[in-house]
Write a protein that holds these residues in place. Structure first.
Motif, mmCIF file in Angstrom:
data_model
loop_
_atom_site.group_PDB
_atom_site.id
_atom_site.type_symbol
_atom_site.label_atom_id
_atom_site.label_comp_id
_atom_site.label_asym_id
_atom_site.label_seq_id
_atom_site.Cartn_x
_atom_site.Cartn_y
_atom_site.Cartn_z
ATOM 1 N N LYS A 1 -9.300 -27.115 -12.290
ATOM 2 C CA LYS A 1 -9.566 -27.215 -11.469
ATOM 3 C C LYS A 1 -9.669 -28.300 -11.199
ATOM 4 O O LYS A 1 -10.023 -29.333 -10.536
ATOM 5 N N SER B 1 -4.695 -37.032 -0.133
ATOM 6 C CA SER B 1 -3.534 -35.294 0.097
ATOM 7 C C SER B 1 -4.019 -34.158 -1.288
ATOM 8 O O SER B 1 -4.156 -33.485 -1.477
ATOM 9 N N GLU B 2 -4.122 -35.460 -1.923
ATOM 10 C CA GLU B 2 -4.809 -35.224 -3.513
ATOM 11 C C GLU B 2 -5.891 -34.191 -3.880
ATOM 12 O O GLU B 2 -5.857 -32.717 -3.581
ATOM 13 N N GLU C 1 -7.043 -32.693 -1.026
ATOM 14 C CA GLU C 1 -7.244 -32.015 -0.461
ATOM 15 C C GLU C 1 -6.547 -30.888 -0.670
ATOM 16 O O GLU C 1 -6.942 -29.250 -0.990
ATOM 17 N N GLU C 2 -5.319 -30.880 -1.390
ATOM 18 C CA GLU C 2 -4.881 -29.771 -2.007
ATOM 19 C C GLU C 2 -5.649 -28.910 -2.978
ATOM 20 O O GLU C 2 -5.839 -27.975 -3.593
ATOM 21 N N LEU C 3 -6.311 -30.101 -3.778
ATOM 22 C CA LEU C 3 -6.952 -29.206 -5.143
ATOM 23 C C LEU C 3 -8.214 -28.242 -4.451
ATOM 24 O O LEU C 3 -8.654 -27.205 -4.925
ATOM 25 N N ASN C 4 -8.533 -29.001 -3.367
ATOM 26 C CA ASN C 4 -9.688 -28.167 -2.295
ATOM 27 C C ASN C 4 -9.518 -26.399 -1.595
ATOM 28 O O ASN C 4 -9.771 -25.644 -1.936
ATOM 29 N N MET C 5 -8.435 -26.797 -1.585
ATOM 30 C CA MET C 5 -7.168 -25.727 -1.230
ATOM 31 C C MET C 5 -7.318 -24.797 -2.147
ATOM 32 O O MET C 5 -7.378 -23.766 -1.745
ATOM 33 N N SER C 6 -6.616 -25.129 -3.087
ATOM 34 C CA SER C 6 -6.659 -24.290 -4.820
ATOM 35 C C SER C 6 -7.686 -23.510 -4.975
ATOM 36 O O SER C 6 -7.528 -22.943 -5.199
ATOM 37 N N LEU D 1 -9.859 -32.695 -10.120
ATOM 38 C CA LEU D 1 -10.855 -32.784 -8.785
ATOM 39 C C LEU D 1 -11.525 -34.361 -9.316
ATOM 40 O O LEU D 1 -11.744 -35.390 -8.615
ATOM 41 N N ARG E 1 -2.119 -40.914 -0.642
ATOM 42 C CA ARG E 1 -1.657 -40.214 -1.452
ATOM 43 C C ARG E 1 -3.206 -39.367 -3.063
ATOM 44 O O ARG E 1 -2.937 -37.808 -2.797
#
Length: 437
Positions: free
Chosen positions: A336, A369-370, A372-377, A340, A366
């Protein structure tokens, strides 16, 4: 020398003479003497003046003679007083020497008695030690079993049936052994007290010898001695100096305590003679009971070791699986990082667009949000990694506990079977326990 009888002992009052002045009708101060010196005296005045001089000379000689007589008398009296005082001091120093010699002799006698008594008590102490060694064969086997089992580690250090039977086995001879050990300690303590009081008496004796030599030297001093000199401050009494009563009481107490300890030492030697008459006891039946519970305990330990080995094998297999899981999670987290970096780099570069071109367009939203999604993952993967590592740590702790418990039980089995039971095979026979062999 007696005082002259012609002169009174008290001082004579001075006589006052009234000298006549030239004031009368027949004096030389009239008109007939006009032109002559007016300060001339009469013949009577001259004789009166001479008599006054004679009387003054007589009075001064009388006073001087009295002073000479008093001085000679005072010198004689002080010489006699100094001689008497010196004789009395010499006599008192001699009496002090006699007192010190008496106490010194008593102290020396008590030191000799204490020394001889201490040697006798030392001989009795050696007898006690030899008697303790004579009971070493049955006692060493039982105590060695207990001491070997004391080396068991937790949680196997339990008070089981084997230990209870061993305590029963040692109970009979333990009383004798403990009694002998206590008696040895009493003898050692008494020897220490004997030596302490002997040392106290020796120190008192040494002080008295030193004081005796000093007083003996002082007794030989006389007025013609060349070693004497002035010591102006030597007449001051020291505040810490003792009195004759405390001096005598100090030595009396030392002698009393020394004699008391010497009598206690004699009584202890008599007691040791009685204690040394004890004999050994028969422990063979109890030995068989101990061997029986030892066999049962070894069977229990073997069964526990087999179960621990089974659980350890399963735990090791689970540790291997969990390690693979941790490695996979770390790889996923690493995968990941590249996306990121790309997303964050795009956002960084787009933040440098000029003026109105710095627009929050769809691409910007976008990218945000990408990220944020990567950080959440990544957060989820790291949390799962922490859980997996904690689980692995718990498994490692369990493995260590199982290995430790297995080692503890293996050690306990080794102690009970290889140490204790092997040693018990050399247990003495009934005849040996009775003292016949």
């Amino acid at each position: 020398m007696p005082a002259p009888q012609t002169v009174p002992a008290c001082e004579m009052p001075r006589k006052v003479y009234d000298v006549a002045r030239n004031t009368g009708a027949y004096t030389s101060s009239g008109l007939a003497t006009a032109g002559f010196h007016s300060a001339k005296y009469l013949v009577d005045e001259w004789f009166q003046n001479c008599y006054a001089r004679y009387h003054r000379a007589f009075a001064d000689r009388d006073q001087s003679e009295r002073q000479r007589h008093e001085s000679q008398q005072l010198a004689a009296e002080t010489e006699a007083l100094a001689w008497r005082t010196q004789e009395d001091s010499t006599r008192k120093v001699g009496a002090r020497l006699q007192d010190m010699h008496g106490w010194k002799s008593e102290l020396q006698h008590e030191v000799s008695e204490l020394d001889a008594e201490t040697d006798l008590l030392l001989a009795q102490k050696q007898r006690l030690e030899r008697a303790l060694d004579a009971t070493a064969v049955p006692f060493s086997i039982a105590t060695d079993n207990l001491q070997c089992r004391e080396r068991r580690q937790h949680p196997d250090l339990v008070r089981d049936h084997v230990e209870m039977e061993l305590l029963k086995e040692t109970e009979l001879i333990r009383n004798i052994q403990e009694l002998l050990k206590r008696t040895i300690m009493q003898a050692v303590n008494q020897i220490r007290l004997n030596r302490e009081h002997k040392e106290t008496c020796e120190m008192d004796w040494s002080d008295k010898v030193e004081a005796y030599n000093i007083d003996q030297t002082c007794a030989h001093y006389h007025n013609q001695s060349t070693e004497v000199q002035f010591y102006p401050h030597s007449a001051k009494l020291e505040e810490s100096a003792s009195t004759p009563e405390t001096w005598a009481r100090f030595t009396q107490e030392n002698l009393y305590r020394a004699e008391r300890e010497r009598l206690a030492s004699v009584n202890l030697r008599v007691l040791i003679d009685c204690i040394l008459r004890d004999t050994a006891e028969d422990l063979r039946l109890q030995c068989d009971a101990v061997n029986l519970v030892f066999g049962r305990r070894c069977e229990e330990l073997e069964d526990a070791c087999q179960k621990l080995e089974n659980h350890l094998h399963k735990t090791l297999r689970e540790i291997t699986d969990q390690e693979h899981n941790v490695a996979a999670l770390k790889e996923a987290i690493k995968d990941k990082e590249a996306p990121l970096k790309v997303a964050q780099t795009r956002l960084y570069n787009r933040s440098h667009r000029p003026n109105v071109e710095l627009c929050r367009d769809a691409a910007q939203f976008r990218l945000v949000s990408e990220v944020e999604e990567l950080n959440m993952s990544l957060a989820a993967l790291k949390e799962k990694l922490l859980e997996a590592e904690q689980s692995l740590c718990n498994l490692e702790d369990t493995r260590m506990d199982l290995e430790k418990d297995l080692a503890v039980k293996t050690n306990s089995l080794f102690i009970d079977r290889q140490k204790c039971m092997t040693h018990r095979a050399r247990y003495p026979t009934i005849l040996q326990l009775a003292g016949y062999q």
